[in-house]
Design a protein around this motif. Structure first.
Motif, PDB file in Angstrom:
ATOM      1  N   LYS A 125       2.233   1.685  -3.496  1.00 48.94           N
ATOM      2  CA  LYS A 125       1.185   2.192  -4.379  1.00 48.94           C
ATOM      3  C   LYS A 125       0.984   3.690  -4.156  1.00 48.94           C
ATOM      4  O   LYS A 125       0.834   4.458  -5.113  1.00 48.94           O
ATOM      5  N   PHE A 126       0.985   4.099  -2.903  1.00 50.80           N
ATOM      6  CA  PHE A 126       0.830   5.516  -2.568  1.00 50.80           C
ATOM      7  C   PHE A 126       2.001   6.323  -3.112  1.00 50.80           C
ATOM      8  O   PHE A 126       1.819   7.417  -3.647  1.00 50.80           O
ATOM      9  N   ASP A 176       0.826  -1.207   0.000  1.00 55.42           N
ATOM     10  CA  ASP A 176       0.000   0.000   0.000  1.00 55.42           C
ATOM     11  C   ASP A 176       0.860   1.257   0.000  1.00 55.42           C
ATOM     12  O   ASP A 176       0.540   2.236  -0.681  1.00 55.42           O
ATOM     13  N   SER A 177       1.953   1.252   0.742  1.00 49.65           N
ATOM     14  CA  SER A 177       2.839   2.417   0.769  1.00 49.65           C
ATOM     15  C   SER A 177       3.525   2.618  -0.573  1.00 49.65           C
ATOM     16  O   SER A 177       3.696   3.755  -1.025  1.00 49.65           O
ATOM     17  N   VAL A 226       3.859   5.565  -5.730  1.00 53.24           N
ATOM     18  CA  VAL A 226       3.695   5.645  -7.192  1.00 53.24           C
ATOM     19  C   VAL A 226       2.633   6.684  -7.544  1.00 53.24           C
ATOM     20  O   VAL A 226       2.817   7.481  -8.477  1.00 53.24           O
ATOM     21  N   LEU A 227       1.546   6.713  -6.794  1.00 51.36           N
ATOM     22  CA  LEU A 227       0.502   7.705  -7.034  1.00 51.36           C
ATOM     23  C   LEU A 227       1.041   9.118  -6.845  1.00 51.36           C
ATOM     24  O   LEU A 227       0.795  10.003  -7.677  1.00 51.36           O
ATOM     25  N   MET A 228       1.799   9.351  -5.795  1.00 53.21           N
ATOM     26  CA  MET A 228       2.361  10.684  -5.558  1.00 53.21           C
ATOM     27  C   MET A 228       3.368  11.051  -6.655  1.00 53.21           C
ATOM     28  O   MET A 228       3.434  12.195  -7.091  1.00 53.21           O
ATOM     29  N   TRP A 229       4.146  10.063  -7.107  1.00 49.43           N
ATOM     30  CA  TRP A 229       5.104  10.310  -8.179  1.00 49.43           C
ATOM     31  C   TRP A 229       4.366  10.684  -9.462  1.00 49.43           C
ATOM     32  O   TRP A 229       4.753  11.622 -10.167  1.00 49.43           O
ATOM     33  N   LEU A 230       3.271   9.981  -9.766  1.00 48.56           N
ATOM     34  CA  LEU A 230       2.476  10.314 -10.948  1.00 48.56           C
ATOM     35  C   LEU A 230       1.839  11.691 -10.813  1.00 48.56           C
ATOM     36  O   LEU A 230       1.733  12.439 -11.791  1.00 48.56           O
ATOM     37  N   LEU A 231       1.422  12.037  -9.602  1.00 46.82           N
ATOM     38  CA  LEU A 231       0.817  13.354  -9.385  1.00 46.82           C
ATOM     39  C   LEU A 231       1.823  14.488  -9.586  1.00 46.82           C
ATOM     40  O   LEU A 231       1.425  15.603  -9.928  1.00 46.82           O
ATOM     41  N   THR A 232       3.119  14.224  -9.402  1.00 47.72           N
ATOM     42  CA  THR A 232       4.104  15.274  -9.684  1.00 47.72           C
ATOM     43  C   THR A 232       4.101  15.618 -11.169  1.00 47.72           C
ATOM     44  O   THR A 232       4.240  16.780 -11.539  1.00 47.72           O
TER      45      THR A 232
END
Length: 192
Positions: A120-121, A117-118, A123-129
Motif C-alpha cells: 500500500k505504501f 502495508d508495504s 502504491v501511495l509513493m508511486w501515485l505521489l510521483t
C-alpha cells in the motif's frame, strides 16, 4: 484551540473565516511569485509601517490635545511572551514522540514487516510521483487550504449523500483488497 479552528473552518463567523482564508491564500499566491525571503521582508515592512504610522499619529494627537496617554502599545509591550521551561519540555516531548513513531512506522514499511502495508505504501509513493509531476508543493498547499475551508461546509450540508457514496466506495475497495489478498500467498493479515 480546537474549537476555535473548527469554528473557523465551518465559517461560524464569516468575517473572521473570510479574513483568515483570504490572507492565507494571498500569502500562498505571493509565495508563488516571490521568494520566501521577499514575502517575509514585505510583510515585516508592512507591519512596521503600520505600527510606526500609528505611533506617530498617536504622538501628534497627544501633542495637539495636550493629553498624557502614553505609549499606544504599552499594554502589548508589558505582556510576557517568553516560553516557560515546562512548555518547551512539553513541546519537545511531543516532537520526540511524533518523530519516534514516524521512524518506527517507516522502518516497519521499508523493511516489509507486513507485506500488504508495504505494498500500500509503495502504491501511495508511486501515485505521489504522478502528483509531483503535475503539481508543485505550493499548488498542493493552496489546494489543501481551499479544501480545508470548503470541504467541511459541503460535507455538513450534504452529509447523507456523501456518506452513502463513501460507503459504496469503501465496500468496493474492501472487495478488491480481499480478492488481491486471496491471490497473493502470504498476504493475508495475521489476526492480532
Amino acid at each position: 484551540m480546537g474549537a476555535a479552528a473548527i469554528d473557523l473552518l465551518y465559517w461560524r463567523n464569516v468575517k473572521q473565516s473570510g479574513a483568515v482564508f483570504s490572507s492565507v491564500l494571498l500569502l500562498l499566491f505571493s509565495l508563488t511569485q516571490f521568494s520566501v525571503v521577499s514575502v517575509g521582508a514585505y510583510l515585516a515592512l508592512a507591519a512596521l509601517s503600520a505600527t510606526i504610522s500609528f505611533r506617530i499619529y498617536k504622538s501628534v494627537l497627544q501633542a495637539v490635545q495636550k493629553t498624557d496617554e502614553g505609549h499606544p502599545f504599552k499594554a502589548y509591550l508589558e505582556i510576557e511572551i517568553a516560553l516557560s521551561q515546562d512548555q518547551i519540555s512539553k513541546y519537545a516531548d511531543k516532537i520526540l514522540l511524533y518523530t519516534n513513531t514516524c521512524m518506527k512506522e517507516l522502518r516497519r514499511l521499508f523493511l516489509v514487516q507486513d507485506l500488504i502495508d508495504s505494498l500500500k505504501f509503495a502504491v501511495l509513493m508511486w501515485l505521489l510521483t504522478y502528483v509531483g509531476a503535475l503539481f508543485n508543493g505550493l499548488t498542493l498547499l493552496i489546494l489543501a487550504v481551499v479544501s480545508m475551508f470548503t470541504m467541511p461546509v459541503v460535507y455538513e450540508k450534504h452529509q447523507a449523500q456523501i456518506d452513502q457514496y463513501v460507503g459504496l466506495i469503501r465496500t468496493q475497495v474492501n472487495s478488491v483488497v480481499g480478492k488481491i489478498q486471496a491471490k497473493i500467498p502470504g498476504a493475508k493479515r495475521k489476526e492480532e
